[in-house]
Design an enzyme around this catalytic site. Structure first.
Site, PDB file in Angstrom:
ATOM      1  N   HIS A 164       0.829  -1.222   0.000  1.00  0.00           N
ATOM      2  CA  HIS A 164       0.000   0.000   0.000  1.00  0.00           C
ATOM      3  C   HIS A 164       0.859   1.267   0.000  1.00  0.00           C
ATOM      4  CE1 HIS A 164      -3.242  -2.803   1.202  1.00  0.00           C
ATOM      5  NE2 HIS A 164      -2.331  -3.280   2.037  1.00  0.00           N
ATOM      6  N   SER A 291      14.656  21.682 -16.077  1.00  0.00           N
ATOM      7  CA  SER A 291      13.432  22.452 -16.272  1.00  0.00           C
ATOM      8  C   SER A 291      13.822  23.797 -16.860  1.00  0.00           C
ATOM      9  CB  SER A 291      12.740  22.632 -14.929  1.00  0.00           C
ATOM     10  OG  SER A 291      11.940  23.795 -14.956  1.00  0.00           O
ATOM     11  N   LYS A 297      16.087  21.568 -10.945  1.00  0.00           N
ATOM     12  CA  LYS A 297      15.421  20.306 -11.267  1.00  0.00           C
ATOM     13  C   LYS A 297      16.219  19.375 -12.166  1.00  0.00           C
ATOM     14  CE  LYS A 297      11.083  20.092 -11.389  1.00  0.00           C
ATOM     15  NZ  LYS A 297      10.017  19.390 -10.705  1.00  0.00           N
ATOM     16  N   GLU A 304       9.483   8.341 -17.068  1.00  0.00           N
ATOM     17  CA  GLU A 304       8.120   8.873 -17.235  1.00  0.00           C
ATOM     18  C   GLU A 304       7.576   8.569 -18.625  1.00  0.00           C
ATOM     19  OE1 GLU A 304       8.207  12.664 -14.147  1.00  0.00           O
ATOM     20  OE2 GLU A 304       8.635  12.990 -16.242  1.00  0.00           O
TER      21      GLU A 304
END
Ligand code: ARG
Length: 483
Positions: A164, A291, A297, A304
């Site tokens: 979980h 970024s 970043k 992804e």
């Protein structure tokens, strides 16, 4: 229409038609701009067919030679980028056949004896897909090697295992990686299995009902390597089925979808692990992007995108399976729509497997034969996360059970201990013995052995468990299997 015009148009049905196709309909029905990638399979299939026609006395030696020479030239032309693909000639099959006829005359026109584009295209797709599956199997083996290489260095590195997405029990990082090795090993099994059913010959089914010529289909199957493990030729046994079903393509795309789903799950974990909140790993900068606005970043674009591309492959599976639904026997032009989803599935899967192998395991150093430059692991961050989540609470319960407490009671005792530890901002292993004994008097000094992360791992010493001895045995098994 003169004989010459017929030659260049090479459309056997032309004489019957009183008006030409509009440009839009031509574009709509043509497949040559995507199915030209089947050219090698198309020529290979044609050569096997011609060889059999000759062996059966249907094609004379001179025509057979002419076909071979013409095809050799066409092969060179296409390979060298010197072949003119024509929309007017609709697809890869008619383009190659028309060029052959242009080069060798009537012999080229005799090639199509006893076959149709229906069995031709079914054969081409199967031959092409067989080759791609072999490449995919190799790439899956390489990805497993990458994961095992990282596992070898991280048997004693402990991270929290989750259920979980809540900290559950500590596991060896190698054990976690080997879970993916199991998944990719099953993906190989699936590919091998689908390959068996793909590697069967439709050619000789002709348009739908078989042919009036005395073809030797088993000879063609052998020439094309469509044989089983015992070298027995594998031939589609029903002509209607042979030309029309694309179940092998659907099965392949299903296997590819599952493989992408495995990659997608791994991607999700890599993304979490490299986030600031976890900080478990780093991946090499070449797999990340910055970024344009936030200078701090490093974004995990590659995992992804892999997660995103999984949707696209699963979409192709839906497309192909829906394409088949509702088609009456035998061939229908619907089937031309099998190619783009299939091609894109193959391209996406191959690129993804390649990039993941390198991102996870790095590149093979030719000097040592070992992989170098894969993910960087931060064992301290993993360990701290395991401690913060009371990952050894189950071990304390098991400890009490071994001292005679029923498991349900032990579970309750440990819940109280965790509550106290939480309030004190400490791990269970950091509570003094006296405090622990308040929860149950059976607790003794040896409890600290089972509260340690490594103690917890060592205790799970059953086949398939996370104890380092078990994990090392699994690594040895995989290394032997993948060698
Ligand atoms: N381009 C077609 C396909 O991909 C080849 C078969 C065409 N057959 C036909 N009867 N129109 O399916």
């Amino acid at each position: 229409m003169s004989k010459n015009q017929l030659d260049t148009k090479a459309q056997a049905w032309s004489a019957l038609f009183s008006e030409p196709m509009s440009e839009l309909v031509k574009r709509y029905t043509a497949s040559v701009f995507f199915d030209q990638r089947l050219w090698q399979a198309d020529i290979t299939g044609s050569l096997a067919h011609a060889e059999m026609l000759h062996a059966q006395g249907i094609l004379n030696a001179a025509d057979h030679d002419a076909i071979r020479q013409g095809m050799a030239q066409i092969w060179t032309e296409i390979e060298g980028g010197n072949f003119e693909w024509k929309l007017d000639l609709e697809d890869v099959h008619l383009n190659i056949e028309a060029r052959l006829t242009q080069l060798v005359g009537d012999a080229g026109k005799r090639l199509h004896t006893g076959r149709s584009r229906n069995d031709q295209v079914a054969t081409d797709v199967r031959l092409w897909l067989r080759g791609e599956m072999d490449l995919i199997i190799d790439l899956l083996v390489d990805l497993q090697k990458s994961l095992v290489a990282v596992a070898e260095h991280n048997v004693d590195v402990i991270l929290p295992g989750f259920t979980h997405l809540q900290v559950a029990q500590p596991v060896s990082f190698a054990h976690h990686l080997l879970a993916y090795v199991e998944m990719f090993a099953r993906d190989v099994e699936r590919m091998v299995d689908v390959r068996r059913r793909t590697n069967r010959l439709p050619l000789g089914s002709a348009a739908l009902a078989g042919t009036t010529y005395p073809l030797d289909r088993e000879r063609v199957a052998k020439t094309l390597g469509m044989v089983d493990d015992h070298g027995q030729p594998q031939v589609c046994q029903n002509s209607l089925d042979g030309v029309s079903d694309r179940d092998f393509a659907i099965e392949f795309t299903a296997a590819a979808s599952l493989c992408m789903v495995h990659i997608s799950r791994l991607s999700e974990e890599l993304i979490l692990w490299m986030s600031q909140n976890f900080g478990f790993i780093r991946i090499a900068d070449r797999f990340t992007t910055g970024s344009s606005i936030m200078p701090q970043k490093k974004n995990p674009d590659v995992p992804e995108l892999a997660r995103g591309k999984t949707g696209r492959v699963v979409g192709h599976l839906m497309g192909l399976i829906t394409l088949m639904k509702g088609q009456p026997l035998a061939y229908n032009k619907d089937n031309q729509e099998d190619k783009e989803p299939l091609f894109d599935t193959v391209d996406t899967l191959k690129d993804t497997l390649r990039i993941f192998s390198e991102m996870v395991g790095g590149q093979t150093n030719p000097a040592t034969g070992h992989k170098e430059g894969g993910i960087t692991v931060n064992p301290q961050a993993m360990e701290a996360a395991a401690k913060k989540g009371y990952a050894t609470a189950t071990d304390l319960a098991d400890y009490l059970v071994k001292k005679g407490l029923p498991f349900r009671d032990a579970h309750e005792v440990v819940a109280h201990a965790v509550k106290t530890a939480q309030a004190a901002g400490k791990d269970l292993s950091e509570l003094p013995l006296a405090t622990l004994q308040q929860f149950n008097s059976a607790i003794e000094q040896d409890v600290f052995e089972c509260l340690s992360l490594i103690g917890s791992l060592n205790a799970r010493n059953t086949l398939g468990g996370t104890a380092p001895v078990q994990v090392r045995a699994q690594i040895a098994r995989h290394l032997a299997r993948l060698a």
